[in-house]
Design a protein around this motif. Structure first.
Motif, PDB file in Angstrom:
ATOM      1  N   ARG A 114       6.867 -14.910 -11.872  1.00  0.00           N
ATOM      2  CA  ARG A 114       7.635 -15.663 -11.041  1.00  0.00           C
ATOM      3  C   ARG A 114       7.340 -15.448  -9.560  1.00  0.00           C
ATOM      4  O   ARG A 114       7.395 -16.362  -8.823  1.00  0.00           O
ATOM      5  N   ASP A 140       4.700 -14.359  -7.984  1.00  0.00           N
ATOM      6  CA  ASP A 140       3.383 -14.984  -7.901  1.00  0.00           C
ATOM      7  C   ASP A 140       3.456 -16.455  -7.759  1.00  0.00           C
ATOM      8  O   ASP A 140       2.697 -17.148  -6.857  1.00  0.00           O
ATOM      9  N   ALA A 141       4.257 -16.983  -8.600  1.00  0.00           N
ATOM     10  CA  ALA A 141       4.323 -18.439  -8.611  1.00  0.00           C
ATOM     11  C   ALA A 141       5.073 -18.756  -7.419  1.00  0.00           C
ATOM     12  O   ALA A 141       4.698 -20.025  -6.580  1.00  0.00           O
ATOM     13  N   ALA A 142       5.980 -18.166  -6.886  1.00  0.00           N
ATOM     14  CA  ALA A 142       6.737 -18.536  -5.771  1.00  0.00           C
ATOM     15  C   ALA A 142       5.787 -18.256  -4.530  1.00  0.00           C
ATOM     16  O   ALA A 142       6.070 -19.152  -3.391  1.00  0.00           O
ATOM     17  N   ARG A 143       5.187 -17.293  -4.499  1.00  0.00           N
ATOM     18  CA  ARG A 143       4.212 -16.948  -3.332  1.00  0.00           C
ATOM     19  C   ARG A 143       3.091 -18.090  -3.348  1.00  0.00           C
ATOM     20  O   ARG A 143       2.816 -18.726  -2.208  1.00  0.00           O
ATOM     21  N   LYS A 144       2.575 -18.405  -4.503  1.00  0.00           N
ATOM     22  CA  LYS A 144       1.505 -19.787  -4.317  1.00  0.00           C
ATOM     23  C   LYS A 144       2.095 -21.037  -3.961  1.00  0.00           C
ATOM     24  O   LYS A 144       1.651 -21.706  -3.208  1.00  0.00           O
ATOM     25  N   HIS A 145       3.560 -21.031  -4.194  1.00  0.00           N
ATOM     26  CA  HIS A 145       4.041 -22.276  -3.937  1.00  0.00           C
ATOM     27  C   HIS A 145       4.302 -22.585  -2.381  1.00  0.00           C
ATOM     28  O   HIS A 145       4.087 -23.515  -1.665  1.00  0.00           O
ATOM     29  N   ILE A 146       4.556 -21.161  -1.840  1.00  0.00           N
ATOM     30  CA  ILE A 146       4.887 -21.020  -0.469  1.00  0.00           C
ATOM     31  C   ILE A 146       3.647 -21.372   0.317  1.00  0.00           C
ATOM     32  O   ILE A 146       3.435 -21.899   1.264  1.00  0.00           O
ATOM     33  N   LYS A 147       2.751 -20.400  -0.276  1.00  0.00           N
ATOM     34  CA  LYS A 147       1.321 -20.611   0.575  1.00  0.00           C
ATOM     35  C   LYS A 147       0.704 -22.194   0.648  1.00  0.00           C
ATOM     36  O   LYS A 147       0.472 -22.445   1.615  1.00  0.00           O
ATOM     37  N   SER A 148       1.022 -22.864  -0.634  1.00  0.00           N
ATOM     38  CA  SER A 148       0.378 -24.228  -0.793  1.00  0.00           C
ATOM     39  C   SER A 148       1.149 -24.929   0.391  1.00  0.00           C
ATOM     40  O   SER A 148       0.486 -25.950   1.155  1.00  0.00           O
ATOM     41  N   LEU A 149       2.623 -24.689   0.554  1.00  0.00           N
ATOM     42  CA  LEU A 149       3.442 -25.626   1.478  1.00  0.00           C
ATOM     43  C   LEU A 149       2.679 -25.324   2.888  1.00  0.00           C
ATOM     44  O   LEU A 149       2.672 -26.364   3.486  1.00  0.00           O
TER      45      LEU A 149
END
Length: 258
Positions: free
Chosen positions: A36, A38-47
């Motif tokens: 979770r 890592d998913a939050a990190r990816k989401h933030i990084k994508s944004l």
């Protein structure tokens, strides 16, 4: 901006800490917490990547606009015969783009105004040349006229207007005298020029130099004929008086005959 960036990092850290507390309270296993996180990190990084890409795109658009504005400014300055526009190198990209774009709009307006004035002057020039039978003003219509060219053209058109007024006044004055002389001499216009002078509308008469000279000649001819007629009349009157004297005609009869 640095303070806002620091606050953004603090908000992110607080959010992640809160998420970890919630996951721990729920009882989510460590392995799933990592997933979770890592998913939050990816989401933030994508944004953030998307935001960076948008701002990079804005920067590219501004730089492209600056390049286009510089190119168009060079063209406009050449066309308008102006010095090259110098920008402040220390200003920001955004301010430089605004300054260049504003200058382009100003010069485009100047170019449009000059062409519109040239068009109006040409229309006046054509109308005046038709009336005065003169040559059109020589000017390069394929390029944007300089301020000096427009000033010369204005003065040329003004001089033609003055010439038109002078010739129109001379024509009207001579025409009236010619009509009176023709009536006095019982002369009917028998040439096309005489009919144009007497019968045509005053505004339709061609005010060429040749026509004005011909008008003056016609007036002089009619005046000469009247002078000749007056001389003949004077001679005949003198002969009549002499005959009256020789025949001893009474004064009353002379007055009735006169």
């Amino acid at each position: 901006s640095e303070v806002l960036a620091a606050e953004a990092v603090c908000c992110l850290n607080r959010a992640m800490a809160t998420l970890r507390d919630i996951w721990e309270e729920i009882g989510i296993p460590e392995e799933q917490r990592l997933e979770r996180t890592d998913a939050a990190r990816k989401h933030i990084k994508s944004l953030l990547d998307m935001m960076v890409a948008e701002e990079e795109s804005l920067k590219e658009r501004l730089l492209k606009s600056i390049a286009l504005c510089r190119k168009e400014l060079d063209t406009l300055c050449r066309e308008l015969q102006l010095d090259s526009f110098e920008t402040e190198e220390e200003c920001t990209i955004l301010q430089m783009e605004k300054n260049l774009r504003t200058r382009v709009e100003v010069l485009q307006k100047q170019k449009w105004d000059r062409k519109q004035e040239l068009k109006a002057l040409q229309e006046q020039d054509r109308d005046l040349c038709d009336i005065l039978c003169t040559d059109l003003f020589s000017i390069d219509t394929g390029s944007v006229p300089s301020l000096e060219d427009l000033d010369r053209y204005r003065r040329h058109v003004a001089s033609l207007n003055t010439l038109k007024e002078q010739r129109q006044k001379e024509f009207v004055t001579n025409k009236r005298q010619i009509i009176l002389l023709m009536e006095e001499l019982d002369h009917t216009p028998d040439t096309s020029f005489e009919r144009d002078v007497v019968c045509e509308d005053e505004e339709a008469f061609c005010l060429s130099k040749d026509n004005i000279v011909a008008l003056q000649n016609l007036l002089q001819q009619l005046e000469g004929r009247r002078a000749l007629n007056e001389a003949v009349c004077t001679e005949l009157r003198a002969r009549i008086v002499a005959l009256w004297e020789r025949l001893q005609i009474p004064q009353e009869e002379r007055e009735s005959s006169a």
